[in-house]
Design a protein around this motif. Structure first.
Motif, mmCIF file in Angstrom:
data_model
loop_
_atom_site.group_PDB
_atom_site.id
_atom_site.type_symbol
_atom_site.label_atom_id
_atom_site.label_comp_id
_atom_site.label_asym_id
_atom_site.label_seq_id
_atom_site.Cartn_x
_atom_site.Cartn_y
_atom_site.Cartn_z
ATOM 1 N N CYS A 46 -85.015 55.885 -24.773
ATOM 2 C CA CYS A 46 -83.573 56.103 -24.566
ATOM 3 C C CYS A 46 -83.295 57.530 -24.125
ATOM 4 O O CYS A 46 -82.497 57.761 -23.205
ATOM 5 N N ARG A 47 -83.941 58.490 -24.792
ATOM 6 C CA ARG A 47 -83.742 59.895 -24.422
ATOM 7 C C ARG A 47 -84.170 60.126 -22.973
ATOM 8 O O ARG A 47 -83.474 60.789 -22.199
ATOM 9 N N ASN A 48 -85.336 59.577 -22.617
ATOM 10 C CA ASN A 48 -85.876 59.776 -21.270
ATOM 11 C C ASN A 48 -84.984 59.129 -20.217
ATOM 12 O O ASN A 48 -84.668 59.741 -19.183
ATOM 13 N N LEU A 49 -84.545 57.905 -20.482
ATOM 14 C CA LEU A 49 -83.711 57.193 -19.515
ATOM 15 C C LEU A 49 -82.347 57.849 -19.347
ATOM 16 O O LEU A 49 -81.819 57.918 -18.234
ATOM 17 N N ARG A 107 -81.640 61.002 -19.588
ATOM 18 C CA ARG A 107 -81.807 62.188 -18.737
ATOM 19 C C ARG A 107 -82.073 61.792 -17.288
ATOM 20 O O ARG A 107 -81.569 62.435 -16.360
ATOM 21 N N THR A 108 -82.851 60.737 -17.104
ATOM 22 C CA THR A 108 -83.169 60.293 -15.746
ATOM 23 C C THR A 108 -81.935 59.780 -15.028
ATOM 24 O O THR A 108 -81.719 60.062 -13.843
ATOM 25 N N ASP A 159 -90.150 58.892 -16.745
ATOM 26 C CA ASP A 159 -90.509 60.163 -16.144
ATOM 27 C C ASP A 159 -91.379 60.961 -17.119
ATOM 28 O O ASP A 159 -90.897 61.469 -18.123
ATOM 29 N N SER A 160 -92.689 61.065 -16.830
ATOM 30 C CA SER A 160 -93.611 61.744 -17.743
ATOM 31 C C SER A 160 -93.320 63.242 -17.835
ATOM 32 O O SER A 160 -93.550 63.867 -18.864
ATOM 33 N N HIS A 178 -89.357 67.669 -22.910
ATOM 34 C CA HIS A 178 -88.488 67.573 -24.096
ATOM 35 C C HIS A 178 -89.217 66.991 -25.306
ATOM 36 O O HIS A 178 -88.570 66.648 -26.298
ATOM 37 N N ARG A 179 -90.522 66.869 -25.226
ATOM 38 C CA ARG A 179 -91.274 66.165 -26.268
ATOM 39 C C ARG A 179 -91.130 66.816 -27.634
ATOM 40 O O ARG A 179 -90.909 66.127 -28.645
#
Length: 260
Positions: free
Chosen positions: A122-125, A127-128, A233-234, A240-241
């Protein structure tokens, strides 16, 4: 995440970068004829547009139907290996990939691993989506503007391809939005289940209903990633890991704190 999965995501990232370059070349080829009306400029841009559109479509197809499925299959094996301490993956995931080693291998750990996966996804999506909305909006606007100015027979081919390209861009963005919405819903339901179980002094493994819900949510999560062929997005993940891991640890602590 194992070295094998690292390598797969790295290769997928290269494909994504190639697709991105092709994407922007298509946008530039659509925009240039608006500023320069010379026939040779229009012809050259037309050829570049056609070739870059083909390159974009092929790289996207390769990613969606080969690379991403490989990544997802390996990720699933590592997920189950870690959750149930069953070595079905060829290589074990690093200990720091999942942050639930304090929970014994069980359906309970699987539930928290799934919750952690949806948390990071969710966090990654989110931001994307912010950058993708701007990027795709610009390119679609330029392509639509260019379409209205086509005059020659040669440009008819560009017109047709631009319509196809716009459809591809719209479909890709819709996939991103649908994946984000679905994963967010799975995360919400899973957190509610964990809170309810722990608040009543229960374990996910102790209830057939809880087991069924967890497995159903797992299927929904995997189906969403597969159906929409969304590659996370790796770079954003790595960037942000640390912060996301800290936020997940606080959220997990809050959930476990409800345990009676």
């Amino acid at each position: 995440m194992s070295n094998e999965l690292d390598n797969l995501y790295r290769w997928a990232g290269k494909e994504e970068k190639f697709s991105m370059v092709s994407f922007w070349i298509v946008g530039a080829a659509s925009l240039t004829p608006l500023a320069f009306k010379q026939a040779w400029v229009v012809d050259v841009c037309g050829v570049i547009f056609i070739l870059s559109s083909i390159a974009y479509s092929l790289s996207t197809a390769l990613s969606n139907y080969s690379t991403i499925p490989q990544c997802e299959e390996t990720r699933r094996k590592e997920f189950f290996s870690n959750s149930l301490n069953t070595p079905i993956a060829e290589t074990e995931a690093r200990e720091d990939y999942f942050n639930n080693s304090d929970i014994d291998p069980s359906l309970m750990r699987l539930a928290f691993n799934l919750y952690e996966s949806t948390f990071f996804t969710c966090r990654n999506l989110d931001r994307t989506k912010r950058s993708e909305r701007i990027k795709r909006g610009i390119v679609v606007t330029l392509a639509l503007s260019a379409v209205t100015l086509r005059e020659t027979n040669f440009e008819l081919a560009m017109y047709t391809l631009q319509v196809v390209f716009i459809g591809s861009v719209a479909t890709s963005h819709a996939s991103l939005e649908f994946t984000s919405a679905k994963v967010s819903e799975v995360k919400k339901q899973l957190r509610h289940l964990l809170v309810e179980c722990l608040a009543h002094g229960q374990d996910v493994d102790s209830s057939r209903h809880s087991k069924a819900v967890v497995l159903n949510l797992l299927c929904q999560y995997e189906a969403a990633l597969y159906r929409y062929a969304t590659l996370l997005d790796s770079k954003l993940f790595q960037k942000h890991r640390i912060k996301d891991t800290e936020d997940y640890a606080r959220d997990k602590k809050a959930i476990l704190g409800l345990q009676k």
